[in-house]
Design a protein around this motif. Structure first.
Motif, PDB file in Angstrom:
ATOM      1  N   ARG A   1       0.698  -1.013   0.095  1.00  0.00           N
ATOM      2  CA  ARG A   1      -0.048  -0.051   0.148  1.00  0.00           C
ATOM      3  C   ARG A   1       0.833   1.276   0.027  1.00  0.00           C
ATOM      4  N   HIS A   2       2.058   1.250   0.806  1.00  0.00           N
ATOM      5  CA  HIS A   2       2.794   2.555   1.086  1.00  0.00           C
ATOM      6  C   HIS A   2       3.483   2.495  -0.340  1.00  0.00           C
ATOM      7  N   TRP A   3       3.977   1.407  -1.129  1.00  0.00           N
ATOM      8  CA  TRP A   3       4.604   1.630  -2.458  1.00  0.00           C
ATOM      9  C   TRP A   3       3.572   2.176  -3.382  1.00  0.00           C
ATOM     10  N   GLU A   4       2.301   1.846  -3.041  1.00  0.00           N
ATOM     11  CA  GLU A   4       1.483   2.472  -4.160  1.00  0.00           C
ATOM     12  C   GLU A   4       1.240   3.932  -3.878  1.00  0.00           C
ATOM     13  N   ASP A   5       1.189   4.220  -2.500  1.00  0.00           N
ATOM     14  CA  ASP A   5       0.836   5.853  -2.037  1.00  0.00           C
ATOM     15  C   ASP A   5       1.962   6.608  -2.763  1.00  0.00           C
ATOM     16  N   VAL A   6       3.418   6.117  -2.489  1.00  0.00           N
ATOM     17  CA  VAL A   6       4.459   7.063  -3.056  1.00  0.00           C
ATOM     18  C   VAL A   6       4.669   7.001  -4.655  1.00  0.00           C
ATOM     19  N   GLY A   7       3.918   6.125  -5.310  1.00  0.00           N
ATOM     20  CA  GLY A   7       4.172   6.189  -6.760  1.00  0.00           C
ATOM     21  C   GLY A   7       5.269   4.996  -7.292  1.00  0.00           C
ATOM     22  N   ALA A   8       5.500   4.001  -6.442  1.00  0.00           N
ATOM     23  CA  ALA A   8       6.659   3.344  -6.599  1.00  0.00           C
ATOM     24  C   ALA A   8       5.927   1.945  -7.423  1.00  0.00           C
TER      25      ALA A   8
ATOM     26  N   LEU B   1      13.574   3.843  -1.122  1.00  0.00           N
ATOM     27  CA  LEU B   1      12.530   3.799  -1.930  1.00  0.00           C
ATOM     28  C   LEU B   1      12.036   5.106  -2.988  1.00  0.00           C
ATOM     29  N   PRO B   2      12.641   6.284  -2.753  1.00  0.00           N
ATOM     30  CA  PRO B   2      12.617   7.455  -3.813  1.00  0.00           C
ATOM     31  C   PRO B   2      13.341   7.101  -4.953  1.00  0.00           C
ATOM     32  N   GLU B   3      14.597   6.515  -4.579  1.00  0.00           N
ATOM     33  CA  GLU B   3      15.696   6.295  -5.638  1.00  0.00           C
ATOM     34  C   GLU B   3      15.035   5.126  -6.372  1.00  0.00           C
ATOM     35  N   ALA B   4      14.513   3.969  -5.933  1.00  0.00           N
ATOM     36  CA  ALA B   4      14.030   2.745  -6.498  1.00  0.00           C
ATOM     37  C   ALA B   4      12.882   3.366  -7.610  1.00  0.00           C
ATOM     38  N   THR B   5      12.104   4.379  -7.046  1.00  0.00           N
ATOM     39  CA  THR B   5      10.983   4.748  -8.030  1.00  0.00           C
ATOM     40  C   THR B   5      11.619   5.655  -9.044  1.00  0.00           C
ATOM     41  N   ALA B   6      12.582   6.484  -8.709  1.00  0.00           N
ATOM     42  CA  ALA B   6      13.193   7.205  -9.808  1.00  0.00           C
ATOM     43  C   ALA B   6      13.770   6.109 -10.861  1.00  0.00           C
ATOM     44  N   ALA B   7      14.575   5.155 -10.446  1.00  0.00           N
ATOM     45  CA  ALA B   7      15.185   4.125 -11.179  1.00  0.00           C
ATOM     46  C   ALA B   7      14.281   3.517 -11.848  1.00  0.00           C
ATOM     47  N   MET B   8      12.987   3.250 -11.835  1.00  0.00           N
ATOM     48  CA  MET B   8      11.938   2.888 -12.601  1.00  0.00           C
ATOM     49  C   MET B   8      11.230   3.688 -13.562  1.00  0.00           C
ATOM     50  N   ALA B   9      11.839   5.036 -13.620  1.00  0.00           N
ATOM     51  CA  ALA B   9      11.156   6.274 -14.509  1.00  0.00           C
ATOM     52  C   ALA B   9      11.140   5.707 -15.738  1.00  0.00           C
ATOM     53  N   PRO B  10      10.079   5.960 -16.654  1.00  0.00           N
ATOM     54  CA  PRO B  10      10.001   5.842 -17.934  1.00  0.00           C
ATOM     55  C   PRO B  10      10.991   6.134 -18.878  1.00  0.00           C
ATOM     56  N   LYS B  11      11.792   7.373 -18.539  1.00  0.00           N
ATOM     57  CA  LYS B  11      12.470   8.047 -19.212  1.00  0.00           C
ATOM     58  C   LYS B  11      13.933   7.407 -18.844  1.00  0.00           C
TER      59      LYS B  11
END
Length: 122
Positions: free
Chosen positions: A18-25, A59-69
């Motif tokens: 749920r948290h990962w979803e909330d932060v956009g990961a 978690l913010p780095e992981a989210t950014a590392a999965m960026a579409p760009k």
């Protein structure tokens, strides 16, 4: 798959997903009643987050590392690689210093010129 089933398969608690979803990961579909539906795509995305977290990304780095760009994702990963390389170098210096202290012929580290060199270089 429900959130509980997905959490069990991934080895995490449901609140983590749920948290990962909330932060956009993590992006998860919802059914007509608003319940989360974990399909293979969501599970794969969660596995990727898990792997990135396990290799040291926040978690913010992981989210950014999965960026579409790709260039944005690569920049985050390159920065983490540099940080890890610096940490490895620091740890290697610590090991070298500690190995010296174990083998040092001086009773007190303050009496040893080599130990003083290590200390000044820190």
């Amino acid at each position: 798959m429900t959130i509980g089933e997905a959490a069990a398969e991934l080895g995490v608690e449901a609140h983590v997903l749920r948290h990962w979803e909330d932060v956009g990961a993590l992006t998860v579909r919802r059914d007509g009643n608003g319940y989360r539906i974990y399909d293979e795509g969501a599970l794969e995305q969660a596995r990727t987050v898990l792997k990135l977290r396990r290799v040291g990304l926040s978690l913010p780095e992981a989210t950014a590392a999965m960026a579409p760009k790709k260039s944005a994702a690569q920049a985050v990963v390159r920065a983490k690689i540099a940080a890890l390389q610096n940490e490895v170098a620091f740890r290697q210096q610590a090991i070298t210093f500690l190995q010296h202290t174990v083998e040092c012929r001086h009773r007190y580290l303050d009496d040893c010129p080599d130990c003083a060199t290590f200390v000044r270089g820190a």
